[in-house]
Scaffold this active site. Structure first.
Site, PDB file in Angstrom:
ATOM      1  N   PRO A  76     -14.597  17.708  -5.683  1.00 52.15           N
ATOM      2  CA  PRO A  76     -15.726  17.703  -4.741  1.00 52.15           C
ATOM      3  C   PRO A  76     -15.298  17.985  -3.299  1.00 52.15           C
ATOM      4  CG  PRO A  76     -15.074  15.451  -5.290  1.00 52.15           C
ATOM      5  CD  PRO A  76     -14.146  16.351  -6.047  1.00 52.15           C
ATOM      6  N   THR A 109      -3.826   5.351  13.919  1.00 49.94           N
ATOM      7  CA  THR A 109      -4.141   6.653  13.326  1.00 49.94           C
ATOM      8  C   THR A 109      -4.629   7.653  14.370  1.00 49.94           C
ATOM      9  OG1 THR A 109      -5.742   7.742  11.862  1.00 49.94           O
ATOM     10  CG2 THR A 109      -6.425   5.650  12.762  1.00 49.94           C
ATOM     11  N   ASP A 110      -4.467   8.929  14.075  1.00 46.48           N
ATOM     12  CA  ASP A 110      -5.017   9.978  14.945  1.00 46.48           C
ATOM     13  C   ASP A 110      -6.551   9.921  14.998  1.00 46.48           C
ATOM     14  OD1 ASP A 110      -5.574  10.963  12.392  1.00 46.48           O
ATOM     15  OD2 ASP A 110      -4.490  12.849  12.641  1.00 46.48           O
ATOM     16  N   GLU A 111      -7.161   9.255  14.022  1.00 50.44           N
ATOM     17  CA  GLU A 111      -8.633   9.231  13.989  1.00 50.44           C
ATOM     18  C   GLU A 111      -9.226   8.478  15.172  1.00 50.44           C
ATOM     19  OE1 GLU A 111     -10.692   8.853  10.381  1.00 50.44           O
ATOM     20  OE2 GLU A 111      -9.109   9.787   9.200  1.00 50.44           O
ATOM     21  N   TYR A 167     -14.328   3.221  10.024  1.00 49.91           N
ATOM     22  CA  TYR A 167     -12.875   3.057   9.859  1.00 49.91           C
ATOM     23  C   TYR A 167     -12.151   3.300  11.184  1.00 49.91           C
ATOM     24  CZ  TYR A 167      -8.077   4.607   9.047  1.00 49.91           C
ATOM     25  OH  TYR A 167      -6.712   4.778   9.144  1.00 49.91           O
ATOM     26  N   LYS A 196      -9.992   0.748  13.670  1.00 51.04           N
ATOM     27  CA  LYS A 196      -8.595   0.984  14.058  1.00 51.04           C
ATOM     28  C   LYS A 196      -8.460   1.008  15.584  1.00 51.04           C
ATOM     29  CE  LYS A 196      -5.581   1.626  11.711  1.00 51.04           C
ATOM     30  NZ  LYS A 196      -4.668   0.628  11.048  1.00 51.04           N
ATOM     31  N   ALA A 234     -13.313   3.341  14.192  1.00 58.10           N
ATOM     32  CA  ALA A 234     -13.686   2.375  15.238  1.00 58.10           C
ATOM     33  C   ALA A 234     -12.936   1.061  15.052  1.00 58.10           C
ATOM     34  CB  ALA A 234     -15.199   2.149  15.218  1.00 58.10           C
ATOM     35  N   ASP A 259      -3.757 -12.957   3.224  1.00 59.26           N
ATOM     36  CA  ASP A 259      -4.644 -12.165   4.085  1.00 59.26           C
ATOM     37  C   ASP A 259      -4.161 -12.285   5.525  1.00 59.26           C
ATOM     38  OD1 ASP A 259      -6.833 -11.193   5.543  1.00 59.26           O
ATOM     39  OD2 ASP A 259      -8.294 -12.113   4.189  1.00 59.26           O
ATOM     40  N   GLY A 311       0.830  -1.207   0.000  1.00 58.71           N
ATOM     41  CA  GLY A 311       0.000   0.000   0.000  1.00 58.71           C
ATOM     42  C   GLY A 311       0.865   1.259   0.000  1.00 58.71           C
TER      43      GLY A 311
HETATM   44  P1  NAD Z   1      -3.495   1.673   1.803  1.00 56.84           P
HETATM   45  O1  NAD Z   1      -4.963   1.465   1.656  1.00 56.84           O
HETATM   46  O2  NAD Z   1      -2.751   2.424   0.753  1.00 56.84           O
HETATM   47  O3  NAD Z   1      -2.761   0.260   1.956  1.00 56.84           O
HETATM   48  C1  NAD Z   1      -3.277  -0.792   2.697  1.00 56.84           C
HETATM   49  C2  NAD Z   1      -2.575  -2.069   2.254  1.00 56.84           C
HETATM   50  O4  NAD Z   1      -3.050  -3.147   3.060  1.00 56.84           O
HETATM   51  C3  NAD Z   1      -2.861  -2.448   0.798  1.00 56.84           C
HETATM   52  O5  NAD Z   1      -1.660  -2.843   0.168  1.00 56.84           O
HETATM   53  C4  NAD Z   1      -3.825  -3.612   0.913  1.00 56.84           C
HETATM   54  O6  NAD Z   1      -3.759  -4.511  -0.167  1.00 56.84           O
HETATM   55  C5  NAD Z   1      -3.373  -4.253   2.222  1.00 56.84           C
HETATM   56  N1  NAD Z   1      -4.407  -5.033   2.890  1.00 56.84           N
HETATM   57  C6  NAD Z   1      -5.687  -4.652   3.160  1.00 56.84           C
HETATM   58  N2  NAD Z   1      -6.332  -5.647   3.791  1.00 56.84           N
HETATM   59  C7  NAD Z   1      -5.440  -6.663   3.957  1.00 56.84           C
HETATM   60  C8  NAD Z   1      -5.507  -7.937   4.557  1.00 56.84           C
HETATM   61  N3  NAD Z   1      -6.636  -8.393   5.103  1.00 56.84           N
HETATM   62  N4  NAD Z   1      -4.405  -8.707   4.553  1.00 56.84           N
HETATM   63  C9  NAD Z   1      -3.250  -8.269   3.993  1.00 56.84           C
HETATM   64  N5  NAD Z   1      -3.131  -7.074   3.382  1.00 56.84           N
HETATM   65  C10 NAD Z   1      -4.216  -6.270   3.377  1.00 56.84           C
HETATM   66  O7  NAD Z   1      -3.305   2.337   3.225  1.00 56.84           O
HETATM   67  P2  NAD Z   1      -2.215   3.369   3.750  1.00 56.84           P
HETATM   68  O8  NAD Z   1      -2.723   4.738   3.540  1.00 56.84           O
HETATM   69  O9  NAD Z   1      -0.868   2.983   3.257  1.00 56.84           O
HETATM   70  O10 NAD Z   1      -2.315   3.083   5.329  1.00 56.84           O
HETATM   71  C11 NAD Z   1      -1.506   2.070   5.911  1.00 56.84           C
HETATM   72  C12 NAD Z   1      -1.817   2.000   7.384  1.00 56.84           C
HETATM   73  O11 NAD Z   1      -1.582   3.275   7.990  1.00 56.84           O
HETATM   74  C13 NAD Z   1      -3.278   1.656   7.697  1.00 56.84           C
HETATM   75  O12 NAD Z   1      -3.300   0.794   8.807  1.00 56.84           O
HETATM   76  C14 NAD Z   1      -3.905   3.001   8.035  1.00 56.84           C
HETATM   77  O13 NAD Z   1      -4.984   2.828   8.945  1.00 56.84           O
HETATM   78  C15 NAD Z   1      -2.744   3.710   8.689  1.00 56.84           C
HETATM   79  N6  NAD Z   1      -2.731   5.174   8.592  1.00 56.84           N
HETATM   80  C16 NAD Z   1      -2.875   5.787   7.382  1.00 56.84           C
HETATM   81  C17 NAD Z   1      -2.791   7.187   7.296  1.00 56.84           C
HETATM   82  C18 NAD Z   1      -2.961   7.904   5.994  1.00 56.84           C
HETATM   83  O14 NAD Z   1      -3.135   9.141   6.007  1.00 56.84           O
HETATM   84  N7  NAD Z   1      -2.901   7.228   4.846  1.00 56.84           N
HETATM   85  C19 NAD Z   1      -2.575   7.929   8.458  1.00 56.84           C
HETATM   86  C20 NAD Z   1      -2.456   7.255   9.696  1.00 56.84           C
HETATM   87  C21 NAD Z   1      -2.509   5.878   9.737  1.00 56.84           C
HETATM   88  O1  DAU Z   2      -5.851  11.237   9.908  1.00 58.36           O
HETATM   89  C1  DAU Z   2      -5.325  10.021   9.467  1.00 58.36           C
HETATM   90  C2  DAU Z   2      -6.238   9.455   8.426  1.00 58.36           C
HETATM   91  O2  DAU Z   2      -6.111  10.283   7.280  1.00 58.36           O
HETATM   92  C3  DAU Z   2      -5.938   8.008   8.089  1.00 58.36           C
HETATM   93  O3  DAU Z   2      -6.136   7.214   9.221  1.00 58.36           O
HETATM   94  C4  DAU Z   2      -6.823   7.530   6.927  1.00 58.36           C
HETATM   95  O4  DAU Z   2      -6.439   6.220   6.542  1.00 58.36           O
HETATM   96  C5  DAU Z   2      -6.626   8.474   5.766  1.00 58.36           C
HETATM   97  O5  DAU Z   2      -7.469   8.110   4.687  1.00 58.36           O
HETATM   98  C6  DAU Z   2      -6.906   9.912   6.179  1.00 58.36           C
HETATM   99  O6  DAU Z   2      -8.303  10.098   6.507  1.00 58.36           O
HETATM  100  P1  DAU Z   2      -9.125  11.415   6.088  1.00 58.36           P
HETATM  101  O7  DAU Z   2     -10.553  11.072   6.065  1.00 58.36           O
HETATM  102  O8  DAU Z   2      -8.693  12.596   6.887  1.00 58.36           O
HETATM  103  O9  DAU Z   2      -8.523  11.599   4.601  1.00 58.36           O
HETATM  104  P2  DAU Z   2      -9.227  11.932   3.213  1.00 58.36           P
HETATM  105  O10 DAU Z   2      -8.137  12.134   2.207  1.00 58.36           O
HETATM  106  O11 DAU Z   2     -10.309  10.967   2.862  1.00 58.36           O
HETATM  107  O12 DAU Z   2      -9.919  13.335   3.510  1.00 58.36           O
HETATM  108  C7  DAU Z   2      -9.153  14.452   3.940  1.00 58.36           C
HETATM  109  C8  DAU Z   2     -10.112  15.601   4.144  1.00 58.36           C
HETATM  110  O13 DAU Z   2     -10.638  15.993   2.858  1.00 58.36           O
HETATM  111  C9  DAU Z   2     -11.319  15.266   4.999  1.00 58.36           C
HETATM  112  O14 DAU Z   2     -11.688  16.410   5.767  1.00 58.36           O
HETATM  113  C10 DAU Z   2     -12.410  14.962   3.984  1.00 58.36           C
HETATM  114  C11 DAU Z   2     -12.060  15.893   2.827  1.00 58.36           C
HETATM  115  N1  DAU Z   2     -12.448  15.410   1.480  1.00 58.36           N
HETATM  116  C12 DAU Z   2     -12.031  14.167   1.117  1.00 58.36           C
HETATM  117  C13 DAU Z   2     -12.381  13.652  -0.111  1.00 58.36           C
HETATM  118  C14 DAU Z   2     -11.933  12.261  -0.522  1.00 58.36           C
HETATM  119  C15 DAU Z   2     -13.183  16.209   0.636  1.00 58.36           C
HETATM  120  O15 DAU Z   2     -13.535  17.367   0.962  1.00 58.36           O
HETATM  121  N2  DAU Z   2     -13.530  15.695  -0.583  1.00 58.36           N
HETATM  122  C16 DAU Z   2     -13.183  14.436  -0.988  1.00 58.36           C
HETATM  123  O16 DAU Z   2     -13.565  14.036  -2.119  1.00 58.36           O
END
Ligand code: NAD
Ligand code: DAU
Length: 364
Positions: A223, A144-146, A168, A172, A170, A70, A17
């Site tokens: 959007p 995550t901070d969420e 999501y 995490k 919940a 998985d 990912g």
């Molecule tokens: P992503 O969706 O890009 O990647 C997730 C990866 O996990 C993918 O490669 C997917 O194929 C794999 N995956 C999903 N379900 C699986 C399973 N059951 N078994 C094995 N592999 C599986 O996500 P990301 O943005 O890289 O986030 C990675 C981690 O960091 C997540 O746990 C997410 O909650 C956390 N996180 C993300 C952000 C963010 O802003 N992207 C911020 C804070 C924390």
């Molecule tokens: O804070 C950490 C989290 O950040 C991670 O745990 C999540 O995996 C990651 O997806 C991200 O969550 P957010 O919901 O904050 O990210 P997203 O990019 O979906 O949205 C960022 C902000 O933008 C949020 O306030 C919603 C808004 N948004 C998002 C989309 C996709 C829009 O206004 N329009 C959109 O189409």
């Protein structure tokens, strides 16, 4: 504490990912003998091409293995847990909007999957106690901070109550609580990171920054949910991956570490910067119906991670400019990521919203 040092064998779940692949590239790129096995289900968000640089480099490829599977499949996990010194779990369904449409997969991976990993870790820890392996494996759960929920003012510290507000978040929080319970009950060596909103190359185009960049490149509407005044603290992916490696090596067993970003901005402020970098007009931005339960703001206190010696390296303006350039230069990557279920997802998420949208007021 049994933190893995150089030349360790790491199992990286979800390593195909966005953040996981950055972690794998960076860890192998240190060329210190560390070996990495990625276990990834390759959901719509997983992409082996994200690891292309590793597989194309003979020396890195010699220390790398990929297993499609998985984390909720105990038979896939058991031999990998037995063969590795640490498990870093990135695997999750990661998009809040998809969790609102279909929560089940979030619980399966975020709760059942984490449970399977912890059971494997528990067995391996017992084997170490019986001297059947040298050391118990360490487990790092990427959270995550969420999990803190929406934070109106101030910043969350690691001891704050968890108050997730989307399926999501919940899932995490539930995963984290299981990790903590296994540490307390079975004495497993675990650490947890809570990362902020991450951005950078290889970010799936469903998320705000890559969605708006790729839509704008195609002159499609952008959007913006609600008033666009929601606040996020942006963290470059290389800083997020680096902080995770730092906590894996130095974090105290049983501890949680916030990983804050480098720039707290409203979504509008982010969009203004993106449009300037792309030389596209504000008229592309559409005000659409808000996300249900939309968290208004996230903000975390990073002192505990700072005391561990970690400092973010990438400023937001520099990181955003490089990210926009990356998407311009990698059109085949993001067009492919918009394959699979993309059109159906996009229609479900945005068609009605865009049909009832209005021109967004110029940024305030
Ligand atoms: P992503 O969706 O890009 O990647 C997730 C990866 O996990 C993918 O490669 C997917 O194929 C794999 N995956 C999903 N379900 C699986 C399973 N059951 N078994 C094995 N592999 C599986 O996500 P990301 O943005 O890289 O986030 C990675 C981690 O960091 C997540 O746990 C997410 O909650 C956390 N996180 C993300 C952000 C963010 O802003 N992207 C911020 C804070 C924390
Ligand atoms: O804070 C950490 C989290 O950040 C991670 O745990 C999540 O995996 C990651 O997806 C991200 O969550 P957010 O919901 O904050 O990210 P997203 O990019 O979906 O949205 C960022 C902000 O933008 C949020 O306030 C919603 C808004 N948004 C998002 C989309 C996709 C829009 O206004 N329009 C959109 O189409």
């Amino acid at each position: 504490m049994t933190a893995p040092g150089p030349a360790a064998h790491l199992l990286v779940c979800g390593g195909a990912g966005f953040i996981g692949s950055c972690f794998v590239r960076d860890v192998l790129g240190r060329r210190d003998g560390t070996r990495v096995t990625v276990l990834d289900k390759l959901t719509y968000a997983g992409n082996r091409a994200n690891l292309g640089d590793v597989e194309a480099d003979a020396e890195m490829a010699s220390r790398f293995a990929f297993v499609r599977g998985d984390i909720a499949d105990a038979s896939a996990v058991a031999p990998l847990a037995a063969a590795n010194d640490a498990i870093v779990n990135f695997a999750a369904e990661s998009h809040v909007d998809r969790s609102i449409l279909e929560p089940a997969a979030f619980l399966r991976t975020g709760v059942d999957g984490v449970h399977v990993l912890l059971e494997a870790l528990r067995r391996e820890t017992e084997r170490a106690r019986r001297s059947e392996r040298a050391m118990a494996p360490r487990f790092l759960q990427v959270s995550t901070d969420e999990v803190y929920g929406s934070v109106d003012e101030g910043s969350s510290v690691e001891s704050d109550a968890l108050a997730p507000r989307s399926p999501y978040a919940a899932a995490k929080a539930a995963g984290e609580l299981l990790v903590r319970a296994y540490h307390v009950t079975y004495g497993l060596d675990v650490v947890i990171t809570r990362g902020s909103n991450t951005y950078g190359p290889f970010h799936h185009p469903e998320k705000l920054i890559p969605l708006f960049v790729t839509n704008a490149l195609d002159d499609l509407p952008l959007p913006l949910y609600g008033d666009g005044l929601q606040r996020r603290d942006w963290l470059h992916v290389s800083d997020h991956a680096g902080a995770i490696a730092h906590v894996l090596a130095r974090g105290a067993a049983g501890e949680v570490y916030n990983v804050p970003g480098s720039a707290e901005l409203t979504n509008r402020e982010v969009v203004v910067r993106l449009l300037a970098l792309l030389d596209k007009p504000w008229s592309l931005v559409r005000t659409v119906a808000d996300r249900p339960g939309h968290d208004r703001r996230y903000a975390m206190d990073g002192r505990r991670l700072g005391e561990l010696g970690w400092v973010n390296q990438v400023g937001f303006d520099e990181g955003l400019a490089a990210t926009v350039a990356w998407y311009r230069d990698h059109e085949p990557w993001w067009r492919a990521a918009r394959g699979g279920d993309w059109d159906a997802y996009y229609a479900r998420q945005y068609a009605a919203r865009l049909a009832t949208s209005s021109a967004a007021e110029p940024s305030r």
